[in-house]
Design a protein around this motif. Structure first.
Motif, PDB file in Angstrom:
ATOM      1  N   GLU A 166      17.983  21.050  12.531  1.00 24.38           N
ATOM      2  CA  GLU A 166      17.735  19.834  11.773  1.00 24.38           C
ATOM      3  C   GLU A 166      18.514  18.651  12.351  1.00 24.38           C
ATOM      4  O   GLU A 166      19.617  18.814  12.857  1.00 24.38           O
ATOM      5  CB  GLU A 166      18.108  20.031  10.303  1.00 24.38           C
ATOM      6  N   TYR A 167      17.914  17.461  12.231  1.00 30.20           N
ATOM      7  CA  TYR A 167      18.567  16.213  12.631  1.00 30.20           C
ATOM      8  C   TYR A 167      18.908  15.416  11.374  1.00 30.20           C
ATOM      9  O   TYR A 167      18.115  15.362  10.426  1.00 30.20           O
ATOM     10  CB  TYR A 167      17.656  15.384  13.529  1.00 30.20           C
ATOM     11  N   GLN A 168      20.093  14.813  11.378  1.00 35.38           N
ATOM     12  CA  GLN A 168      20.535  13.999  10.242  1.00 35.38           C
ATOM     13  C   GLN A 168      20.972  12.626  10.725  1.00 35.38           C
ATOM     14  O   GLN A 168      21.444  12.471  11.855  1.00 35.38           O
ATOM     15  CB  GLN A 168      21.690  14.686   9.508  1.00 35.38           C
ATOM     16  N   ASN A 169      20.844  11.639   9.837  1.00 31.28           N
ATOM     17  CA  ASN A 169      21.333  10.305  10.176  1.00 31.28           C
ATOM     18  C   ASN A 169      22.805  10.175   9.779  1.00 31.28           C
ATOM     19  O   ASN A 169      23.428  11.141   9.332  1.00 31.28           O
ATOM     20  CB  ASN A 169      20.481   9.226   9.502  1.00 31.28           C
ATOM     21  N   ALA A 170      23.339   8.961   9.909  1.00 28.65           N
ATOM     22  CA  ALA A 170      24.768   8.750   9.619  1.00 28.65           C
ATOM     23  C   ALA A 170      25.108   9.026   8.163  1.00 28.65           C
ATOM     24  O   ALA A 170      26.254   9.335   7.827  1.00 28.65           O
ATOM     25  CB  ALA A 170      25.152   7.321   9.988  1.00 28.65           C
ATOM     26  N   LYS A 171      24.130   8.936   7.270  1.00 26.98           N
ATOM     27  CA  LYS A 171      24.355   9.194   5.847  1.00 26.98           C
ATOM     28  C   LYS A 171      24.221  10.676   5.486  1.00 26.98           C
ATOM     29  O   LYS A 171      24.381  11.048   4.327  1.00 26.98           O
ATOM     30  CB  LYS A 171      23.365   8.385   5.016  1.00 26.98           C
TER      31      LYS A 171
END
Length: 223
Positions: free
Chosen positions: A195-200
């Motif tokens: 999975e990829y996540q953003n800064a939040k």
């Protein structure tokens, strides 16, 4: 003793003596080989960008596959419970290469993934020189970060569960039947999701990997 009985006794002794002499024996073994593998990758990525004037979204959906060379090493123990059947337990290490196409005139990059695991096979010999096996491989698979990471220089490799069924043919030779050449085919059942996540910390996408098959030839020495 009549000549007929004597001939039957000699023939029976010869058969028993031969079967005892050529039977595989229990013991430790090691080996290695090479082959080919196939893998597939599916990526789904959604990125939101907030600018002064407007907001926009970039959606990336990509499906691709690859096939390349692989190498393998094995070490373990074989237990022959009868003259023509038995079982074995061993550790394997497989390295599967993948060539990454860079495009834009850049040279392709070499990467790959590894499989380390425990194996259990059932062995059956049709005769003194030919047999087959069927079994399973349970372990871990490691996908190199160059295959999935958006920032390879900062990412770490991913180790995930791996499970595959396997079967093959065996050629057995040598005076003590301690040499074997095997053709093996693996059917993987597991899939890796990254999975990829953003800064939040919000999920913005994922990549799914699967090894589709692995086939090869290997040499085994028993002692």
């Amino acid at each position: 003793m009549s000549a007929k009985k004597m001939a039957m006794s000699v023939a029976l002794a010869g058969i028993l003596g031969t079967s005892t002499a050529v039977a595989e024996t229990s013991g430790a073994f090691f080996g290695g080989g090479f082959g080919i593998h196939g893998m597939s990758r599916k990526t789904n990525l959604n990125l939101n960008y907030n600018l002064i004037i407007t907001n926009f979204n970039i959606s990336v959906k990509e499906n691709d596959s690859a096939k390349d060379a692989s190498i393998s090493l094995v070490v373990g123990y074989k237990n022959m419970s009868s003259e023509n059947s038995g079982s074995r337990f061993y550790i394997n290490y497989d390295y599967n290469g993948v060539e990454i196409e860079k495009g834009n005139g850049e040279e392709n990059e070499l990467s790959g993934y590894q499989v380390v695991g425990l194996n259990a096979d059932w062995l059956y010999d049709f005769n003194e020189n030919f047999g087959f096996f069927v079994g399973a491989n349970l372990g871990l698979i490691n996908w190199d970060k160059e295959l999935w990471s958006l920032e390879p220089e900062t990412a770490s490799n991913e180790w995930k569960i791996y499970f595959a069924g396997q079967l093959g043919l065996r050629g057995i030779f040598g005076g003590s039947k301690n040499h074997a050449v095997e053709f093996i085919y693996k059917v993987p059942f597991t899939q890796t999701t990254i999975e990829y996540q953003n800064a939040k910390g919000e999920k913005v996408g994922e990549t799914k990997f699967k090894q589709d098959y692995n086939a090869g030839i290997r040499y085994i020495y028993s002692f």
